[in-house]
Scaffold this active site. Structure first.
Site, mmCIF file in Angstrom:
data_model
loop_
_atom_site.group_PDB
_atom_site.id
_atom_site.type_symbol
_atom_site.label_atom_id
_atom_site.label_comp_id
_atom_site.label_asym_id
_atom_site.label_seq_id
_atom_site.Cartn_x
_atom_site.Cartn_y
_atom_site.Cartn_z
ATOM 1 N N CYS A 207 6.985 -1.489 -10.682
ATOM 2 C CA CYS A 207 6.421 -2.087 -9.469
ATOM 3 C C CYS A 207 5.259 -3.031 -9.809
ATOM 4 O O CYS A 207 5.204 -3.595 -10.903
ATOM 5 C CB CYS A 207 6.008 -1.011 -8.463
ATOM 6 S SG CYS A 207 5.870 -1.666 -6.783
ATOM 7 N N ASP B 119 -0.096 5.253 -5.099
ATOM 8 C CA ASP B 119 -0.427 5.074 -3.678
ATOM 9 C C ASP B 119 -1.269 6.238 -3.184
ATOM 10 O O ASP B 119 -2.117 6.072 -2.310
ATOM 11 C CB ASP B 119 0.849 4.905 -2.863
ATOM 12 C CG ASP B 119 1.561 3.618 -3.257
ATOM 13 O OD1 ASP B 119 2.242 3.621 -4.303
ATOM 14 O OD2 ASP B 119 1.384 2.608 -2.564
HETATM 15 P P1 RI2 Z 1 -2.531 -1.036 -6.378
HETATM 16 C C1 RI2 Z 1 2.360 -0.198 -4.315
HETATM 17 O O1 RI2 Z 1 3.042 0.189 -3.146
HETATM 18 C C2 RI2 Z 1 3.028 0.328 -5.577
HETATM 19 O O2 RI2 Z 1 3.620 1.594 -5.407
HETATM 20 C C3 RI2 Z 1 1.842 0.358 -6.505
HETATM 21 O O3 RI2 Z 1 2.050 1.161 -7.654
HETATM 22 C C4 RI2 Z 1 0.768 0.931 -5.586
HETATM 23 O O4 RI2 Z 1 1.015 0.295 -4.322
HETATM 24 C C5 RI2 Z 1 -0.643 0.749 -6.013
HETATM 25 O O5 RI2 Z 1 -1.024 -0.614 -6.023
HETATM 26 P P2 RI2 Z 1 3.683 -0.925 -2.136
HETATM 27 O O6 RI2 Z 1 2.598 -1.301 -1.161
HETATM 28 O O7 RI2 Z 1 -3.442 -0.417 -5.379
HETATM 29 O O8 RI2 Z 1 4.182 -2.083 -2.949
HETATM 30 O O9 RI2 Z 1 -2.811 -0.524 -7.770
HETATM 31 O O10 RI2 Z 1 4.812 -0.206 -1.430
HETATM 32 O O11 RI2 Z 1 -2.513 -2.545 -6.312
#
Ligand code: RI2
Length: 321
Positions: free
Chosen positions: A131, A200
């Protein structure tokens, strides 16, 4: 007073978060705090009570967008706890300042986390990512600033392919990137020195809630002897899990998995699209925060220190007097 007007900054941010135009746990928290600040700044409330209702209503609207990343309610709670004063002006000022302070601390925490996480990365190491996580990338950025050479194997991360965002960012920093489909991860683990992911939410038992596919990657990495490093600011620690609550896993629209044409072609089948999964602590080597790095089993000690006896609760709950 029942339905206070919400500023477009709030409704736009809420829509963008729900549609994932704004995404990533830290970025969502930052956007939510900024929107609350704008709501406060432009409020036309004619009494302190009306102002409080308005800010709490805005917080609710932002909160109902996505259920899994605890950074969102943690951000709202931070800003609302800073709401103080006896007049509308005092209240306004306190919310604007609290939102700005939250955003400054968020930036600072991510930098500090990056410096700590970079120590785990050695010159010449290869990371495998899943991701797109700004916390995880902060570790790479700091390692590069220390003059280390880092290589990356980037999983594309179906269904929304957020791995492409990671690939672009790393490429911009001059990191050699190999992009792979998710199904190729096990094969390429032999070439990786670390799996580096974000989170998350982190539960009190050290479980890591992150983009779906993280748990399978972690199990494979353990089997291959590749350490799993989770970069997560303390903003990702989930206070409610200290009292046994589990973290809700967001289920998203099937349209992210199948286009309309594909849907028609495949016919009458059920499509499930969970956005996140839970990686048990035994598959995680370290949780890197801005307060240091922790084996997952000991993260509860940090949570006790940060949250004390106070439980999460809804961000807009009236504080107990
Ligand atoms: P930062 C994202 O979720 C991903 O799962 C990623 O690992 C997590 O948020 C943390 O992101 P999504 O919003 O806070 O893409 O480290 O569903 O940037």
């Amino acid at each position: 007073m029942e339905h206070p007007d919400l500023h477009s900054a709030v409704t736009d941010a809420a829509n963008d978060i729900a549609e994932m135009e704004i995404r990533g746990a830290a970025t969502i928290a930052d956007a939510a705090a900024a929107a609350l600040g704008e709501q406060a700044e432009s409020s036309a409330a004619d009494s302190p009570e009306a102002f409080r209702v308005e800010i709490r209503t805005a917080a609710r609207r932002l909160h109902e967008t996505r259920p899994t990343a605890v950074s969102l309610p943690n951000a709202l709670r931070y800003v609302l706890r800073g709401m103080r004063g006896d007049t509308v002006e005092e209240l306004r000022e306190s919310v604007v300042e609290s939102a700005a302070e939250f955003r400054r601390e968020l930036d600072q925490a991510q930098d500090n986390l990056g410096r700590i996480g970079a120590n785990r990365l050695r010159d010449g190491d290869t990371i495998m990512t899943h991701c797109h996580s700004t916390d995880a990338l902060s570790c790479v950025e700091q390692a590069l600033e220390q003059g280390k050479e880092i290589h990356a194997i980037v999983k594309e991360t179906r269904p929304r392919k957020q791995g492409h965002i990671t690939a672009r960012q790393l490429r911009d920093w001059g990191v050699p990137v190999t992009l792979i489909v998710d199904n190729a991860a096990r094969r390429y683990l032999d070439e990786a020195d670390h799996v580096l992911v974000g989170a998350d939410s982190i539960a009190a038992d050290g479980s890591v809630i992150n983009k779906v596919g993280t748990s399978g990657l972690a199990v494979n990495a353990r089997e291959r002897g590749v350490p799993i490093m989770v970069a997560a600011q303390t903003l990702k620690l989930h206070p409610d899990t200290m009292t046994g609550h589990t973290v809700e896993i967001e289920m998203r629209d099937e349209r992210e998995v199948l286009s309309l044409d594909e849907r028609e072609d495949v016919g009458d089948v059920t499509v499930e699209n969970p956005a996140f999964d839970v990686t048990p602590p035994r598959y995680v080597d370290a949780i890197v925060t801005e307060r240091g790095q922790f084996p997952p089993e000991s993260i509860v000690t940090l949570m006790r220190e940060l949250f004390g006896d106070q439980q999460g609760g809804e961000p807009w709950d009236e504080p107990e007097l």
